[in-house]
Design an enzyme around this catalytic site. Structure first.
Site, PDB file in Angstrom:
ATOM      1  N   GLN A   1       0.843  -1.197   0.000  1.00  0.00           N
ATOM      2  CA  GLN A   1       0.000   0.000   0.000  1.00  0.00           C
ATOM      3  C   GLN A   1       0.882   1.253   0.000  1.00  0.00           C
ATOM      4  OE1 GLN A   1      -3.481  -0.164   0.105  1.00  0.00           O
ATOM      5  NE2 GLN A   1      -3.491   2.026  -0.165  1.00  0.00           N
ATOM      6  N   PHE A   2       1.343   1.671  -1.188  1.00  0.00           N
ATOM      7  CA  PHE A   2       2.242   2.821  -1.268  1.00  0.00           C
ATOM      8  C   PHE A   2       1.581   4.115  -0.805  1.00  0.00           C
ATOM      9  CE2 PHE A   2       0.099   3.408  -5.277  1.00  0.00           C
ATOM     10  CZ  PHE A   2       0.159   4.773  -5.521  1.00  0.00           C
ATOM     11  N   THR A   3       0.249   4.175  -0.828  1.00  0.00           N
ATOM     12  CA  THR A   3      -0.437   5.411  -0.460  1.00  0.00           C
ATOM     13  C   THR A   3      -0.372   5.703   1.038  1.00  0.00           C
ATOM     14  OG1 THR A   3      -2.605   4.326  -0.285  1.00  0.00           O
ATOM     15  CG2 THR A   3      -2.005   5.273  -2.428  1.00  0.00           C
TER      16      THR A   3
END
Length: 149
Positions: free
Chosen positions: A78-80
Site C-alpha cells: 500500500q504505497f499510499t
C-alpha cells in the site's frame, strides 16, 4: 515502513476480478514501504505485527497474538500510506519507495513470514487490487518503524 493492521474474521485480495489470496480469522495488513527503509525497519514491523496482542484470551481480554492463536495473515502492499497532503489536496508520494526498491523489502517481509511458519496470503506488489475484509471488533492499529505515531 508503515502498516495498518486490522483484526479480521476473513479477508481476501483480488486482481482483475480474480481472488489471488484469502484468509480466515487473523490479521489483514496494509504495508507501506518508504524510500529509505531498511531491513531494520522491516524487522520492527514484522515483530510488531506478529506479536501484536489483539486477540482475546480465556478471560475475554485482548492478550494474545497472531502467533499465540495460530491464525492467518494477509499482507497487501500500500504505497499510499506515505501520501502527504499537507500542501494542497493532491497527495504527494515522494516518500514512497520506488517499485524496484519496494518490491525487494515486500518480498523479504513475506520470506520472513515463511521462516516463522506463519500462515499467510498476500497481494501482488504494485497491482491494482480489490481488498475485501470483515473487520473484527473493529480493531485497527497503526504502526510506523520511525515511530511517528
Amino acid at each position: 515502513m508503515r502498516a495498518v493492521v486490522q483484526r479480521v474474521k476473513e479477508s481476501n485480495v483480488s486482481v482483475d476480478g480474480e481472488i489471488i489470496s484469502k484468509i480466515n480469522k487473523g490479521l489483514m495488513v496494509l504495508l507501506g514501504i518508504e524510500n529509505d527503509d531498511t531491513e531494520e525497519d522491516l524487522d520492527y514491523i514484522l515483530k510488531k505485527v506478529t506479536k501484536l496482542r489483539v486477540f482475546d484470551d480465556e478471560d475475554g481480554v485482548m492478550n494474545k497474538s497472531l502467533i499465540d492463536c495460530d491464525l492467518e495473515l494477509l499482507v497487501v502492499s500500500q504505497f499510499t500510506l506515505y501520501g502527504d497532503v499537507r500542501k494542497g489536496n493532491r497527495p504527494s508520494y515522494v516518500r514512497s519507495a520506488k517499485f524496484d526498491e519496494g518490491i525487494v523489502l515486500y518480498e523479504k517481509f513475506l520470506e520472513k513470514l515463511k521462516e516463522l511458519n506463519i500462515k499467510f496470503g498476500h497481494g501482488k506488489y504494485g497491482a491494482d487490487m480489490d481488498v475485501y475484509l470483515i473487520n473484527d471488533g473493529p480493531v485497527t492499529i497503526l504502526l510506523d518503524s520511525n515511530k511517528e505515531f
